[in-house]
Design a protein around this motif. Structure first.
Motif, short mmCIF file in Angstrom:
data_model
loop_
_atom_site.label_atom_id
_atom_site.label_comp_id
_atom_site.label_asym_id
_atom_site.label_seq_id
_atom_site.Cartn_x
_atom_site.Cartn_y
_atom_site.Cartn_z
N MET A 1 -6.42 17.10 19.81
CA MET A 1 -5.04 17.17 19.15
C MET A 1 -4.27 17.02 18.97
N GLU A 2 -5.01 16.50 18.05
CA GLU A 2 -3.31 16.08 17.30
C GLU A 2 -2.39 16.25 16.51
N LYS A 3 -1.40 16.08 15.50
CA LYS A 3 -0.71 16.57 14.82
C LYS A 3 -0.57 15.26 13.17
N TYR A 4 -0.15 16.34 11.99
CA TYR A 4 -0.45 15.90 10.91
C TYR A 4 0.87 15.90 9.90
N TYR A 5 1.19 15.33 8.94
CA TYR A 5 2.03 14.75 8.43
C TYR A 5 2.11 15.39 6.97
N VAL A 6 2.80 15.34 6.60
CA VAL A 6 2.23 14.61 4.99
C VAL A 6 3.34 13.78 4.20
N VAL A 7 2.64 13.29 3.02
CA VAL A 7 3.25 12.07 2.65
C VAL A 7 4.85 12.30 2.01
N ASP A 8 4.98 14.48 1.61
CA ASP A 8 5.94 14.32 0.90
C ASP A 8 6.16 15.75 0.79
N PRO A 9 7.22 16.71 2.05
CA PRO A 9 7.42 17.92 1.88
C PRO A 9 7.54 18.68 0.58
N GLY A 10 8.10 17.40 -0.29
CA GLY A 10 8.03 18.79 -1.84
C GLY A 10 6.53 18.97 -2.02
N LEU A 11 5.80 18.14 -1.86
CA LEU A 11 4.26 18.05 -2.98
C LEU A 11 3.74 19.43 -1.71
N ARG A 12 3.74 19.62 -0.46
CA ARG A 12 3.26 20.61 0.06
C ARG A 12 3.95 21.57 -0.18
N ARG A 13 5.34 22.01 -0.40
CA ARG A 13 5.43 23.33 -0.92
C ARG A 13 5.33 23.99 -2.21
N HIS A 14 5.18 22.46 -2.91
CA HIS A 14 4.40 23.22 -4.17
C HIS A 14 3.05 23.78 -4.17
N LEU A 15 1.89 22.80 -3.51
CA LEU A 15 0.87 23.42 -3.58
C LEU A 15 0.89 24.44 -2.33
N LEU B 1 8.36 10.58 8.81
CA LEU B 1 8.03 9.57 7.40
C LEU B 1 9.54 8.56 8.25
N GLU B 2 10.75 8.92 7.93
CA GLU B 2 11.87 7.76 8.14
C GLU B 2 11.31 7.04 9.33
N MET B 3 11.36 7.72 10.47
CA MET B 3 10.37 6.28 11.03
C MET B 3 10.03 4.82 10.57
N LEU B 4 8.31 5.76 10.07
CA LEU B 4 8.15 4.81 9.37
C LEU B 4 7.85 3.47 8.74
N ARG B 5 9.79 4.59 7.64
CA ARG B 5 10.04 3.48 6.92
C ARG B 5 10.69 2.77 7.39
N ARG B 6 11.15 2.57 8.89
CA ARG B 6 11.98 1.95 9.79
C ARG B 6 11.03 0.60 10.56
N GLY B 7 9.78 1.23 10.19
CA GLY B 7 9.05 0.11 10.99
C GLY B 7 8.40 0.85 12.33
N TYR B 8 8.81 2.17 12.86
CA TYR B 8 8.35 2.18 13.86
C TYR B 8 7.18 2.89 14.22
N LYS B 9 6.04 2.50 15.57
CA LYS B 9 4.78 3.30 16.07
C LYS B 9 5.78 4.18 16.03
N THR C 1 0.78 -0.70 0.28
CA THR C 1 0.35 0.32 -0.26
C THR C 1 1.14 0.85 -0.08
N GLY C 2 0.21 2.43 -0.40
CA GLY C 2 1.10 3.58 -0.63
C GLY C 2 0.24 4.93 -1.31
N PHE D 1 -3.77 8.22 1.75
CA PHE D 1 -1.50 8.25 2.08
C PHE D 1 -1.50 9.36 1.66
N LEU D 2 -2.31 10.83 1.99
CA LEU D 2 -2.07 12.08 1.29
C LEU D 2 -1.22 12.70 2.84
N ILE D 3 -1.84 12.30 4.09
CA ILE D 3 -1.17 12.34 4.63
C ILE D 3 -1.20 12.14 6.36
#
Length: 399
Positions: A278-292, A310-318, A25-26, A259-261
């Motif tokens: 009061m959760e926080k949100y992050y985007v799938v690609d900071p470059g996409l954010r900058r352009h939008l 995002l790197e933590m997700l890649r490394r399998g962390y919760k 998925t992705g 998977f956009l956020i």
């Protein structure tokens, strides 16, 4: 330059020939289809005959008839090779209505190894989870890591590459467009529009696409900040876009499914329980954010947080946001070895900033690892067990 996506390839190879469905998925265009092609090439290099590989991309209009479940089932079943292992690949499987029944019927046959991809988290909704319970493993794919990006760019000065990474894009094909800003802009806008209009508006029957766009861009502009549906709704209403919490929540769920956020819950470190608001949100690609956002929102610290998350997700962390008393820990990252605690800052060369960043970590009295990651090009340091590291070193060290 072709990027091998080694970590994902190794995971697929480790699951080869095991009686379990592999579900990749992705977000759209993160490289799922390319990964399957590379894996099929690898299978052929291992002596697997092409006739034992059945591959269907349901996003290809030539395969539109196969979006019918009966047609897809017949197509795959007719190509299975009795007495031989047949490798079955279905790209964007969610485009086939009732696909869980199709996959389940193929799965129960002998000598079948199944691989699926999907660009929507609804792929693993309660329906497929119920029907295929215990029969699948999910491999969550993201765009290029900073390590992969530097390989694609052929190496070079790290700070320049990091600027390209967050200012350009981590989507694999976008890396070929970094020297053509207009084409890169068009490409990223195309990804965004396709996800909103095709994956969300049509599937979810969203009545107000402009409101969906407003919610998405509000979240993009607020990465790393505590948010609530009420705050988003009130802000949009005050800006002339009348909204309510229920609508915002529905749109946030749709953006998360695509998977956009990503949403990160807050966690009480002392009480060891999740906090509900009061959760926080992050985007799938900071470059996409900058352009939008047309480049107007350049919060270096929160962008760096986004990259680390995002790197933590890649490394399998919760991953969660930590709260300890009145202080906040940027990330509590947990794996099978237990938690690790992280503070992330662009720079801590100012003494007061360093004191502020260390304070939450100093209040944690367990013996799990604690890190302070910064962009400062200084030697590593240790503050009573809190390791200060250069974040680019940390990103480049791999998994």
């Amino acid at each position: 330059m072709k990027i091998e996506r080694i970590e994902y390839m190794e995971r697929l190879q480790s699951w080869r020939n095991k009686q379990i469905i592999k579900v990749i998925t992705g977000v759209r265009r993160c490289g799922k289809s390319f990964l399957l092609k590379m894996y099929q090439e690898w299978l052929r290099s291992q002596g697997i005959s092409p006739e034992c590989i059945v591959s269907v991309n349901l996003e290809d209009l030539d395969n539109k008839p196969l979006r019918d479940p009966n047609a897809l089932h017949s197509y795959i079943k007719d190509r299975l090779k009795p007495g031989k292992m047949t490798y079955v690949f279905v790209d964007e499987v969610q485009l086939c209505k009732d696909f869980p029944e199709v996959i389940d019927s193929i799965y129960i046959r002998s000598n079948v190894d199944i691989y699926l991809t999907g660009s929507n988290a609804n792929l693993l909704s309660h329906e497929i989870a119920t029907m295929l319970s215990g029969r699948y493993v999910e491999i969550k794919m993201l765009p290029l890591s900073f390590h992969e990006f530097t390989e694609m760019r052929g190496g070079g000065e790290r700070s320049r590459l990091y600027a390209e990474y967050v200012g350009g894009s981590s989507f694999p094909y976008a890396g070929t467009l970094l020297d053509s800003p207009r084409e890169l802009q068009d490409y990223l806008e195309g990804i965004y529009s396709t996800i909103l209009l095709k994956d969300i508006v049509q599937r979810r029957k969203i009545p107000d696409p402009l409101m969906l766009d407003s919610v998405a861009k509000f979240v993009f502009d607020s990465i790393g900040s505590e948010l609530s549906t009420r705050r988003i709704a009130d802000t949009l209403t005050s800006d002339g876009r009348k909204s309510d919490s229920r609508t915002v929540e529905r749109y946030l769920d749709a953006l998360l499914e695509s998977f956009l956020i990503y949403r990160v819950d807050r966690y009480d470190v002392k009480g060891k329980q999740l906090l509900k608001t009061m959760e926080k949100y992050y985007v799938v690609d900071p470059g996409l954010r900058r352009h939008l956002l047309s480049g107007h929102s350049q919060d270096v610290g929160h962008i760096l947080e986004n990259v680390v998350f995002l790197e933590m997700l890649r490394r399998g962390y919760k991953v969660r946001i930590g709260k300890i008393g009145s202080l906040e820990i940027d990330f509590v990252a947990e794996n099978s070895n237990g938690p690790e605690y992280y503070q992330v800052a662009a720079t801590v060369r100012d003494a007061e900033t360093l004191r502020r960043e260390l304070a939450p970590l100093q209040k944690i009295h367990d013996h799990y690892p604690k890190f302070l990651l910064t962009l400062d090009e200084d030697p590593s340091d240790d503050f009573n067990g809190i390791r200060k590291l250069n974040v680019l070193d940390w990103l480049l060290r791999g998994h």
